[in-house]
Design an enzyme around this catalytic site. Sequence first.
Site, PDB file in Angstrom:
ATOM      1  N   ASP A 133       0.823  -1.213   0.000  1.00 21.60           N
ATOM      2  CA  ASP A 133       0.000   0.000   0.000  1.00 21.60           C
ATOM      3  C   ASP A 133       0.853   1.259   0.000  1.00 21.60           C
ATOM      4  O   ASP A 133       0.479   2.263  -0.620  1.00 21.60           O
ATOM      5  CB  ASP A 133      -0.997  -0.002   1.161  1.00 21.60           C
ATOM      6  N   CYS A 134       2.001   1.229   0.669  1.00 24.06           N
ATOM      7  CA  CYS A 134       2.906   2.376   0.607  1.00 24.06           C
ATOM      8  C   CYS A 134       3.389   2.597  -0.828  1.00 24.06           C
ATOM      9  O   CYS A 134       3.484   3.740  -1.298  1.00 24.06           O
ATOM     10  CB  CYS A 134       4.106   2.156   1.526  1.00 24.06           C
TER      11      CYS A 134
END
Length: 410
Positions: A133-134
């Site tokens: 997700d980063c």
Amino acid sequence: MKHIHYEDESSRYIVIGGVDKPFFMLAAWIEDPHGDYFKKHLPRIHDIIWVGEDGLKFQTYGSQAWDASFAIQALLATNLSDEIGPTLMKAHDFLKQSQVKDNPPGDFRRMYRHNTKGGWTFSDQDHGWTVSDCTAEALKCILLLSMLPPEIVGEKIEPERLYDSVNFIFSLQSENGGMPGWEPAAGSAWLELVNPVEFLEDTVVEHEYVECTSSTIQALVLFKKLYPEHRKKEIEIFITKAVGYLEDTQKPNGSWYGIWGICFIYATWFALVGLKSAGKTYNNCLAMRKGVEFLLQIQNDDGGWGESYLSCPNKEYTPLEGNRSNLVQTAMALMGLIHAQQAERDPTPLHRAAKLLINSQMESGDFPQQELIGAFMKNDMLHYALFRSTFPLWALAEYRNHVLLSSKSV
């Protein structure tokens, strides 16, 4: 010790998290209190322990890339790029520098590491532990900034580095369409029975997460728009499977359970935005309709939303005591409803939420610090100090763009 030294070196002595670092540092000291391995740990203590506005903090590790990605999206939503160009340019440069450009050193498979080239970590390039997700949120920002004039936000990143990022995301998706965090979800569920940590749940093997799945959908949809011929068919299949995962993991009450934030509001915001990015609407998607109904049912009398940390361990939606509202959670719920086209049906809940946010702003322009918003493995709550500034701004910008301006143009 060979494995510990490998982890120390590959993470520039930050180590994967604040719990591990003291043990790794202690092991290096026991091995040789005057050795280089121990000495190299000392300068990176400041990555873990620091003084915050309310005292000494011990953190897992920095959240620089994560915070920067949300802040960039909030700032871009204001449509004030001409006025905040220097800020955007510095943020753009930080993200470009923070991308991990290589896999872990040496025979990283033997050290039980996944490939990292093209990804972003939770903090910065030094950390080395790339997260799905980063990576997706940073990729989204890089793509959004590439659509603005370079004299305002700086030069675009090379396409090959974007391709590396897409490759990293592809390497993680599970057969069920969901996205894990750090590495493919390959371990058997029974291994959780030997979890040595009393207060954390599901930490032994990797799992899929709603938030990671939504972020990657959003990033790949935008990437496909700007680079329509690169792995086109594979991206379409990826998104279809990811949407299926979101639909399959929805709770009976219309919510989604979140791992990285508190909790049902957090994940429902992610899920609704992910579904919308993939082309789903309130009219053609039952999951979106149920998600909207969940948020509308739990809206407070003052127009806001507020969820207790108890939702995480109890796995059941629990409002804040006294039905208080939390401004960050209000902002998340507001954005979820906006992306689910609530303004087209009845904008009243949106107006009420926006009014609460506007009236809660302080003279300094900031918003008050309230309850914790972050979570980790269902029992560990995390403090994201910047969220109180980022999310109300972001939600009000989205409200202006998609509710106020939209209604005036009709």
